[in-house]
Motif scaffolding. Structure first.
Motif, short mmCIF file in Angstrom:
data_model
loop_
_atom_site.label_atom_id
_atom_site.label_comp_id
_atom_site.label_asym_id
_atom_site.label_seq_id
_atom_site.Cartn_x
_atom_site.Cartn_y
_atom_site.Cartn_z
N SER A 15 0.66 27.41 -15.10
CA SER A 15 0.73 25.95 -15.26
C SER A 15 0.22 25.52 -16.63
N ALA A 16 -0.42 26.45 -17.35
CA ALA A 16 -0.90 26.19 -18.71
C ALA A 16 -0.95 27.53 -19.44
N LYS A 17 -1.23 27.50 -20.74
CA LYS A 17 -1.21 28.75 -21.51
C LYS A 17 -2.36 29.67 -21.09
N HIS A 19 -5.68 32.03 -20.84
CA HIS A 19 -7.02 31.91 -21.43
C HIS A 19 -7.77 33.24 -21.25
N ALA A 59 3.44 19.85 -13.23
CA ALA A 59 3.25 20.18 -14.65
C ALA A 59 4.58 20.10 -15.39
N ASN A 63 5.74 17.41 -18.40
CA ASN A 63 6.30 17.86 -19.68
C ASN A 63 7.79 17.53 -19.83
N ILE A 74 6.41 29.10 -20.20
CA ILE A 74 5.02 29.49 -19.99
C ILE A 74 4.92 30.98 -19.63
N LYS A 303 -8.33 23.97 -17.58
CA LYS A 303 -7.62 23.06 -18.47
C LYS A 303 -8.21 21.65 -18.37
N SER A 304 -8.57 21.25 -17.12
CA SER A 304 -9.07 19.89 -16.92
C SER A 304 -10.40 19.65 -17.62
#
Length: 512
Positions: A15-17, A19, A59, A63, A74, A303-304
């Motif tokens: 849902s995000a890059k 980490h 998500a 976008n 992603i 992310k949040s």
């Protein structure tokens, strides 16, 4: 003896890059996979992305993209990260692939046919962020907002028609599984947590959603999509060409040896997954290992919270092998850890540059000046030489046991000790003062070269690129590395031309 080994990373939720937490899980699994390969196992190492669910759908909408288009982008970054981390994975699975859909729908049909799934209505707390259902006693109110106690994620009240899996029927069988297989869940603290949860009573699990469409359809009811975790967990089977259980991949590698996961997804893997499998008459995996988080400061990365640590930044500044070494040595495996720039620099300077790199350079420089860059004779090894060389043979089984029990820290401590001992040996033996005693000089340099070879072999799963450079001193290629050779004190042949190598690790000069 079965010499096949199947190990998996968590299936990452894109849902995000990516980490540092994603990098850590992957590096750890790569470490185990590489070790088992040089031990002589045929290893299947799986990683991939879990691409369904409401979180992904939202998500994508945010976008302004279609869910699959969003996932394609992603998921690509996770695939690229696998290459950047120099992972040796055999497969990268995406839950949007046809092979996976086929497996999930087959498993659903099987569970439904066995009477393990029924249609009813769900009412309760649901976290979109965790894609998890929570009981009343697992939710608290903070600043007027309902959140899950375990993760801090916001929960929302959900009421909708849903299919349920008869999880309550499997409470006794799960407890029997844990009791008969005391190492099924590691570390023990995680096992205790799971056993306590299961003993407190299991309720049937909602395994479909009707309020959104991004997922695999329930085969017998197109209005429902299959719960994202029943979907996602099946990836471990779909990569082995399930539903066929008669194919070579399945027969060789199932049940999986280790599912390596973060502690936050323990319940899904240690409770729901074995229950699904047992209900389908399939053997559960041999082990679930729930490691700790890589923290940003004192908090879990999310992310949040905006506290994501980017592994690429650290790799660009300090190098991949330096990061791998730090994570495997400095994090107490099973517990939470964090990235400390000071400790990372200390690892690079003290262990990698001073101990390992310096040992290689000093011995090679001396061999070049005095022995024409050739392996000397080994016919006069004395007690000093044999004691230090035999240490590897004497600890051979211990090293294998460390890996089989996911005891990374003891494995790393052994290597660090041997690097220190090898440097001390070279200093104490003073080969520069033995030029009039050519037999003794030969023995010292032979022993030192063998120590470099043995240490480099053990370092291969930890820092593969750098250890391969060191093994190139002896013309040893990646497919020729064998763990059992560390038991051989006279592996190197007299007269073998050895290669000079560039400096393996440059010292980092701190800004302080």
């Amino acid at each position: 003896m079965n010499k096949n080994y199947y190990i998996t990373t968590p299936i990452y939720y894109p849902s995000a890059k990516p980490h540092m937490g994603h990098a850590y899980s992957s590096i750890v699994v790569d470490f185990f996979a590489r070790f088992k390969r040089i031990e002589g196992y045929k290893v299947f190492f799986l990683t991939g992305t879990d691409e369904h669910g409401l979180k992904i759908q939202r998500a994508a909408e945010k976008n302004k993209k279609k869910p699959l288009e969003f996932c394609d982008e992603i998921s690509k970054t996770f695939k690229e990260l696998s290459k950047i981390l120099n992972l040796s994975n055999n497969d990268f699975i995406r839950t949007t692939e046809k092979r996976h859909h086929k497996s999930v729908q087959y498993l659903w049909n099987l569970l439904e046919k066995k009477g393990e799934i029924y249609l009813s209505k769900y009412s309760g707390w649901y976290s979109v962020s965790d894609e998890a259902f929570y009981l009343d006693n697992e939710v608290e109110t903070i600043d007027g907002i309902k959140v899950a106690k375990s993760s801090g994620s916001v929960v929302e009240w959900l009421e909708e028609e849903s299919y349920f899996f008869k999880l309550s029927n499997w409470q006794k069988k799960l407890l029997e599984l844990y009791e008969k297989n005391p190492n099924f869940i590691l570390p023990i603290s995680r096992k205790n947590e799971v056993v306590s949860f299961v003993k407190s009573g299991l309720k049937d699990l909602s395994v479909s959603r009707k309020s959104f469409s991004w997922g695999i359809q329930v085969p017998t009811n197109k209005e429902h999509v299959i719960y994202v975790w029943l979907d996602a967990l099946t990836n471990y089977l779909s990569a082995l060409n399930y539903p066929s259980t008669d194919n070579e991949m399945y027969k060789k590698y199932w049940p999986a040896d280790v599912h390596m996961i973060g502690k936050d997804i323990l319940r899904f893997h240690a409770v729901y997954w074995p229950a699904f499998l047992l209900a389908a008459d399939l053997p559960p995996p041999k082990r679930i290992y729930g490691h700790g988080w890589i923290l940003s400061g004192e908090e879990k990365m999310s992310k949040s919270k905006g506290n994501i640590l980017d592994p690429l930044e650290i790799i660009n500044e300090y190098g991949l092998d330096s990061l791998r070494y730090y994570l495997l040595k400095e994090v107490s495996f099973g517990n939470d850890g964090n990235i400390s720039q000071d400790k990372l620099i200390s690892c690079i300077n003290s262990d990698l540059a001073n101990n390992f790199g310096n040992l290689c350079q000093r011995v090679l420089t001396f061999a070049e000046k005095n022995l024409g860059l050739k392996v000397p004779k080994n016919d006069s090894l004395n007690n000093d030489d044999l004691v230090i060389l035999n240490n590897f043979n004497e600890n051979y089984q211990n090293l294998i046991d460390y890996i089989n029990n996911q005891n990374i820290n003891s494995y790393m401590n052994f290597i660090v000790d041997q690097m220190f001992v090898a440097n001390k040996y070279f200093n104490d033996q003073e080969p520069w003062n033995k030029k009039n005693d050519i037999k003794r000089l030969n023995s010292i340099i032979y022993t030192s070269l063998e120590l470099i070879r043995k240490i480099s072999t053990l370092l291969y799963p930890v820092i593969p690129q750098s250890s391969l450079k060191a093994l190139n001193i002896f013309h040893i290629k990646e497919n020729e590395i064998e763990l059992k050779t560390i038991k051989n004190n006279t592996f190197l042949k007299s007269g073998l031309a050895i290669n000079k190598i560039d400096i393996l690790f440059n010292k980092v000069i701190s800004d302080d």
